[in-house]
Design a protein around this motif. Structure first.
Motif, PDB file in Angstrom:
ATOM      1  N   MET A   1       7.308  38.116 -36.794  1.00  0.00           N
ATOM      2  CA  MET A   1       7.086  36.852 -36.135  1.00  0.00           C
ATOM      3  C   MET A   1       7.683  36.921 -34.733  1.00  0.00           C
ATOM      4  O   MET A   1       8.850  37.228 -34.549  1.00  0.00           O
ATOM      5  N   ALA A   2       6.918  36.651 -33.728  1.00  0.00           N
ATOM      6  CA  ALA A   2       7.361  36.711 -32.336  1.00  0.00           C
ATOM      7  C   ALA A   2       8.161  35.464 -31.976  1.00  0.00           C
ATOM      8  O   ALA A   2       7.874  34.367 -32.429  1.00  0.00           O
ATOM      9  N   SER A   3       9.162  35.658 -31.140  1.00  0.00           N
ATOM     10  CA  SER A   3       9.999  34.554 -30.669  1.00  0.00           C
ATOM     11  C   SER A   3       9.384  33.930 -29.426  1.00  0.00           C
ATOM     12  O   SER A   3       8.722  34.592 -28.641  1.00  0.00           O
ATOM     13  N   ASN A   4       9.610  32.641 -29.254  1.00  0.00           N
ATOM     14  CA  ASN A   4       9.163  31.938 -28.051  1.00  0.00           C
ATOM     15  C   ASN A   4      10.219  31.961 -26.961  1.00  0.00           C
ATOM     16  O   ASN A   4      10.041  31.331 -25.924  1.00  0.00           O
ATOM     17  N   LEU A   5      11.332  32.666 -27.184  1.00  0.00           N
ATOM     18  CA  LEU A   5      12.413  32.703 -26.214  1.00  0.00           C
ATOM     19  C   LEU A   5      12.130  33.754 -25.148  1.00  0.00           C
ATOM     20  O   LEU A   5      11.744  34.873 -25.453  1.00  0.00           O
ATOM     21  N   ALA A   6      12.354  33.380 -23.896  1.00  0.00           N
ATOM     22  CA  ALA A   6      12.199  34.317 -22.787  1.00  0.00           C
ATOM     23  C   ALA A   6      13.520  35.057 -22.585  1.00  0.00           C
ATOM     24  O   ALA A   6      14.585  34.489 -22.823  1.00  0.00           O
ATOM     25  N   PRO A   7      13.467  36.317 -22.142  1.00  0.00           N
ATOM     26  CA  PRO A   7      14.716  37.053 -21.925  1.00  0.00           C
ATOM     27  C   PRO A   7      15.511  36.444 -20.766  1.00  0.00           C
ATOM     28  O   PRO A   7      14.946  36.009 -19.762  1.00  0.00           O
ATOM     29  N   ASP A   8      16.816  36.396 -20.937  1.00  0.00           N
ATOM     30  CA  ASP A   8      17.734  35.921 -19.903  1.00  0.00           C
ATOM     31  C   ASP A   8      18.172  37.087 -19.035  1.00  0.00           C
ATOM     32  O   ASP A   8      18.109  38.237 -19.455  1.00  0.00           O
ATOM     33  N   ALA A   9      18.698  36.758 -17.869  1.00  0.00           N
ATOM     34  CA  ALA A   9      19.381  37.761 -17.067  1.00  0.00           C
ATOM     35  C   ALA A   9      20.718  38.048 -17.748  1.00  0.00           C
ATOM     36  O   ALA A   9      21.325  37.141 -18.320  1.00  0.00           O
ATOM     37  N   PRO A  10      21.177  39.280 -17.723  1.00  0.00           N
ATOM     38  CA  PRO A  10      22.457  39.609 -18.355  1.00  0.00           C
ATOM     39  C   PRO A  10      23.603  38.816 -17.729  1.00  0.00           C
ATOM     40  O   PRO A  10      23.640  38.604 -16.526  1.00  0.00           O
ATOM     41  N   ARG A  11      24.531  38.359 -18.600  1.00  0.00           N
ATOM     42  CA  ARG A  11      25.733  37.669 -18.132  1.00  0.00           C
ATOM     43  C   ARG A  11      26.921  38.217 -18.899  1.00  0.00           C
ATOM     44  O   ARG A  11      26.777  38.684 -20.022  1.00  0.00           O
ATOM     45  N   ASN A  12      28.087  38.131 -18.312  1.00  0.00           N
ATOM     46  CA  ASN A  12      29.299  38.624 -18.946  1.00  0.00           C
ATOM     47  C   ASN A  12      30.035  37.456 -19.598  1.00  0.00           C
ATOM     48  O   ASN A  12      30.468  36.529 -18.916  1.00  0.00           O
ATOM     49  N   LEU A  13      30.180  37.488 -20.924  1.00  0.00           N
ATOM     50  CA  LEU A  13      30.853  36.408 -21.647  1.00  0.00           C
ATOM     51  C   LEU A  13      32.331  36.297 -21.292  1.00  0.00           C
ATOM     52  O   LEU A  13      32.936  35.248 -21.476  1.00  0.00           O
ATOM     53  N   LEU A  14      32.928  37.379 -20.778  1.00  0.00           N
ATOM     54  CA  LEU A  14      34.350  37.376 -20.475  1.00  0.00           C
ATOM     55  C   LEU A  14      34.665  36.969 -19.031  1.00  0.00           C
ATOM     56  O   LEU A  14      35.829  36.803 -18.683  1.00  0.00           O
ATOM     57  N   ALA A  15      33.647  36.783 -18.217  1.00  0.00           N
ATOM     58  CA  ALA A  15      33.870  36.389 -16.813  1.00  0.00           C
ATOM     59  C   ALA A  15      34.276  34.918 -16.751  1.00  0.00           C
ATOM     60  O   ALA A  15      33.610  34.056 -17.316  1.00  0.00           O
ATOM     61  N   VAL A  16      35.385  34.651 -16.072  1.00  0.00           N
ATOM     62  CA  VAL A  16      35.891  33.290 -15.908  1.00  0.00           C
ATOM     63  C   VAL A  16      35.965  32.982 -14.423  1.00  0.00           C
ATOM     64  O   VAL A  16      36.601  33.714 -13.670  1.00  0.00           O
ATOM     65  N   ALA A  17      35.310  31.903 -14.024  1.00  0.00           N
ATOM     66  CA  ALA A  17      35.331  31.505 -12.614  1.00  0.00           C
ATOM     67  C   ALA A  17      36.713  30.966 -12.263  1.00  0.00           C
ATOM     68  O   ALA A  17      37.268  30.159 -13.008  1.00  0.00           O
ATOM     69  N   PRO A  18      37.270  31.392 -11.139  1.00  0.00           N
ATOM     70  CA  PRO A  18      38.579  30.867 -10.739  1.00  0.00           C
ATOM     71  C   PRO A  18      38.479  29.393 -10.331  1.00  0.00           C
ATOM     72  O   PRO A  18      37.431  28.933  -9.878  1.00  0.00           O
ATOM     73  N   GLY A  19      39.571  28.665 -10.523  1.00  0.00           N
ATOM     74  CA  GLY A  19      39.619  27.274 -10.094  1.00  0.00           C
ATOM     75  C   GLY A  19      39.173  26.262 -11.125  1.00  0.00           C
ATOM     76  O   GLY A  19      39.161  25.070 -10.859  1.00  0.00           O
ATOM     77  N   ASP A  20      38.802  26.692 -12.328  1.00  0.00           N
ATOM     78  CA  ASP A  20      38.333  25.780 -13.373  1.00  0.00           C
ATOM     79  C   ASP A  20      39.402  25.472 -14.415  1.00  0.00           C
ATOM     80  O   ASP A  20      39.093  24.964 -15.479  1.00  0.00           O
ATOM     81  N   GLU A  21      40.655  25.765 -14.126  1.00  0.00           N
ATOM     82  CA  GLU A  21      41.704  25.681 -15.136  1.00  0.00           C
ATOM     83  C   GLU A  21      41.975  24.257 -15.623  1.00  0.00           C
ATOM     84  O   GLU A  21      42.461  24.055 -16.728  1.00  0.00           O
ATOM     85  N   ALA A  22      41.674  23.260 -14.821  1.00  0.00           N
ATOM     86  CA  ALA A  22      41.992  21.873 -15.185  1.00  0.00           C
ATOM     87  C   ALA A  22      41.085  21.338 -16.300  1.00  0.00           C
ATOM     88  O   ALA A  22      41.456  20.407 -17.001  1.00  0.00           O
ATOM     89  N   GLN A  23      39.914  21.924 -16.458  1.00  0.00           N
ATOM     90  CA  GLN A  23      38.940  21.424 -17.433  1.00  0.00           C
ATOM     91  C   GLN A  23      38.567  22.525 -18.418  1.00  0.00           C
ATOM     92  O   GLN A  23      38.460  23.687 -18.055  1.00  0.00           O
TER      93      GLN A  23
END
Length: 113
Positions: A1-23
């Protein structure tokens, strides 16, 4: 059965943007019927004692980086280090009582409407 989901661009789950610590950051990675996969980034945030999570679906959580302590059903304290996971059954009151900065979670919500 084929999925209707389109492939995403690769992302790193461990990458944390600086400056977001308050939330605490919640990011849906995938939504499909009956399942939602979410990345959560915590920086010491906790759940208020009078506002535990109580969900109508099962939730499987994995700590990818950092550490956290959870209180399940008001009495069962669980500590999770990087690489450790836990299944939280539907209807179980739970709250986060401690997180390292940063703590990166992967949460899989199963049976969510």
């Amino acid at each position: 059965m084929a999925s209707n989901l389109a492939p995403d661009a690769p992302r790193n789950l461990l990458a944390v943007a600086p400056g977001d610590e308050a939330q605490e950051r919640f990011e849906d990675l995938l939504r499909a019927p009956g399942v939602r996969i979410e990345r959560i980034v915590s920086h010491g945030q906790t759940t208020p004692p009078d506002q535990p999570y109580v969900q109508d679906w099962d939730e499987w959580v994995l700590v990818l980086e950092g550490a956290a302590e959870l209180l399940l059903d008001g009495t069962d304290r669980r500590t999770l280090a990087a690489g450790e996971h836990l299944m939280i059954p539907a209807g179980m009151p739970h709250r986060v009582t401690q997180t390292a900065s940063p703590t990166i979670w992967l949460a899989v919500h199963i049976g969510e409407a």
